[in-house]
Enzyme design. Structure first.
Site, mmCIF file in Angstrom:
data_model
loop_
_atom_site.group_PDB
_atom_site.id
_atom_site.type_symbol
_atom_site.label_atom_id
_atom_site.label_comp_id
_atom_site.label_asym_id
_atom_site.label_seq_id
_atom_site.Cartn_x
_atom_site.Cartn_y
_atom_site.Cartn_z
ATOM 1 N N GLU A 1 0.804 -1.237 0.000
ATOM 2 C CA GLU A 1 0.000 0.000 0.000
ATOM 3 C C GLU A 1 0.833 1.281 0.000
ATOM 4 O O GLU A 1 0.638 2.161 0.832
ATOM 5 C CB GLU A 1 -0.977 -0.021 1.184
ATOM 6 C CG GLU A 1 -1.920 -1.212 1.111
ATOM 7 C CD GLU A 1 -2.819 -1.385 2.336
ATOM 8 O OE1 GLU A 1 -2.832 -0.492 3.200
ATOM 9 O OE2 GLU A 1 -3.489 -2.427 2.430
ATOM 10 N N GLU B 1 -6.232 -10.683 -1.220
ATOM 11 C CA GLU B 1 -7.053 -10.436 -0.019
ATOM 12 C C GLU B 1 -8.531 -10.417 -0.396
ATOM 13 O O GLU B 1 -9.302 -9.563 0.047
ATOM 14 C CB GLU B 1 -6.648 -9.103 0.637
ATOM 15 C CG GLU B 1 -5.165 -9.023 0.964
ATOM 16 C CD GLU B 1 -4.764 -7.784 1.752
ATOM 17 O OE1 GLU B 1 -5.646 -7.066 2.278
ATOM 18 O OE2 GLU B 1 -3.552 -7.531 1.851
#
Ligand code: G3I
Length: 378
Positions: free
Chosen positions: A157, A262
């Site tokens: 991220e 995810e």
């Protein structure tokens, strides 16, 4: 042939007529990891109690259904490296042992991420100390699991939604090259482990362009990057299939493998109409925002099943570019989406319900393999 030899063929006959049955005559559930084993790994993120095998039914489900595991939280900095000179490997060791014992593809999550940092890292104020932290952190953790962890989410991220760099503490102190440094350190510590850049919403065009730039930069620097992790925290009623398909093509064109790292398809309303998975975004509880507290309506379960089916049809179309599809959790009761972005809601994002039973979504996913004609639309 002896008179009663037919009895040896009976199980085969039963199997081919109606699928395998267990000893009590119930139809056995297919195994996702087996069904997709020629295509890509099927994985799940495990919580600490799951790693410690606290519940035997959950444990059986994990071992039957998933061929790859990711640690949901216990390899993050605040857990594994709480102080400058102190590491806490107990749970991570158990996680890796569990995966090895069950011959699973083990993913380390995550080495460099701005969130869930230990307090000592958040207090670092200068470039040299941050460089030293990264060297110690990555070398110590990756070399401990050398030859055991199959792949690492090296950087997690690092991007904003518009594709620019997130102003994380790593970026502020080391500049954008912190990503190259992290991958180089991981590569040196375990040359055999696969290395991934992992992020949410990178199927979206602007953020995708940022991820493509990161991968190209790593490649230009002569540092290995093996895969890109598209997290896949989508809403079941709004899965961006076209963006996902374009992303698979764009990333594959760079020579890296695509991982869906995810995956979960939440069914609840989102306060900002967004797929961002930023853990710092929070909103107030209201009954209106928690519409299925009493149970998942059939119509919503059916809608979600359709979305999972479409997604897996797309994954199968691109199975040569995709290495792994990992669900962010094993069953609905455990999902982070029950607490984010609003605490105390009841969400239903995964393939197994709170009683560990397969949902319609599970069967739509298996149908993409058992009924190839359902794949014609792609
Ligand atoms: O460990 C403490 C425990 O000691 C304490 O009693 C409890 C009270 O709230 O909190 C526990 O920590 C929680 C932790 O999960 C472990 O359960 C944190 O509050 C909670 O914020 C944390 O949430 C995790 C989140 O990352 C935090 O960053 C979620 O479980 C986890 O699913 C989520 O995973 C991230 C990926 O790593 C990166 N991509 C997005 C994804 C979803 O946010």
């Amino acid at each position: 042939m002896k008179r009663n030899n037919w009895i040896f063929f009976l199980p085969l006959v039963l199997f081919s007529c109606s699928g395998p049955k267990n000893l009590t005559g119930e139809k056995e559930l297919p195994s996702l990891k087996k069904m997709f084993q020629q295509d890509f790994h099927i994985g799940a993120a495990l919580s600490a109690p799951q790693i410690q095998q606290k519940d035997s039914a959950t444990n059986r489900l994990i071992q039957k259904q998933f061929g790859s595991i990711t640690a949901e939280n216990i390899m993050k900095c605040e857990v594994i490296h709480p102080e400058w000179n102190r590491y806490s490997f107990e749970l991570a060791d158990q996680f890796v042992d569990y995966g090895r014992k069950n011959r699973m593809f083990i993913v380390g999550h995550t080495l460099i991420w701005h969130s869930q940092l230990s307090p000592f890292v958040q207090k670092i104020k200068n470039r040299d100390s941050m460089q030293l932290f990264m060297e110690n952190h990555i070398r110590t953790i990756v070399s401990r699991y050398k030859g055991k962890v199959n792949g690492w989410d090296v950087v997690n991220e690092a991007l904003n939604e518009d594709g620019t760099y997130r102003k994380s503490i790593f970026y502020e102190l080391l500049g954008e090259d912190f990503i190259i440094t992290a991958f180089r350190l991981a590569q040196e510590a375990d040359p055999g482990a696969a290395l991934y850049y992992n992020d949410y919403n990178i199927e979206q065009p602007k953020k995708r362009a940022g991820a493509i730039a990161i991968i190209k930069k790593l490649q230009a620097a002569g540092v290995r990057v093996d895969g890109v992790g598209i997290q896949g925290h989508w809403r079941s009623y709004k899965v961006p299939l076209q963006d996902i398909e374009e992303s698979i093509r764009d990333f594959a064109a760079l020579g890296v493998k695509v991982h869906f790292t995810e995956l979960d398809l939440g069914v609840l309303p989102n306060p900002w109409d967004s797929d961002a998975a930023d853990v710092n975004m929070k909103a107030e509880y209201s009954a209106k925002m928690n519409p299925y507290a009493g149970g998942l309506p059939d119509s919503v379960a059916t809608q979600q099943a359709g979305s999972y089916g479409e997604l897996f049809r797309l994954f199968l179309k691109y199975k040569d570019e995709i290495d792994r599809v990992t669900f962010w959790g094993v069953h609905d009761g455990q999902s982070w989406l029950n607490g984010w972005p609003i605490r105390g809601r009841t969400n239903y994002p995964l393939l197994f319900d709170r009683k560990l039973q397969p949902k319609p979504a599970f069967f739509k996913v298996t149908e993409t393999k058992t009924n190839p004609s359902s794949r014609k639309s792609f």
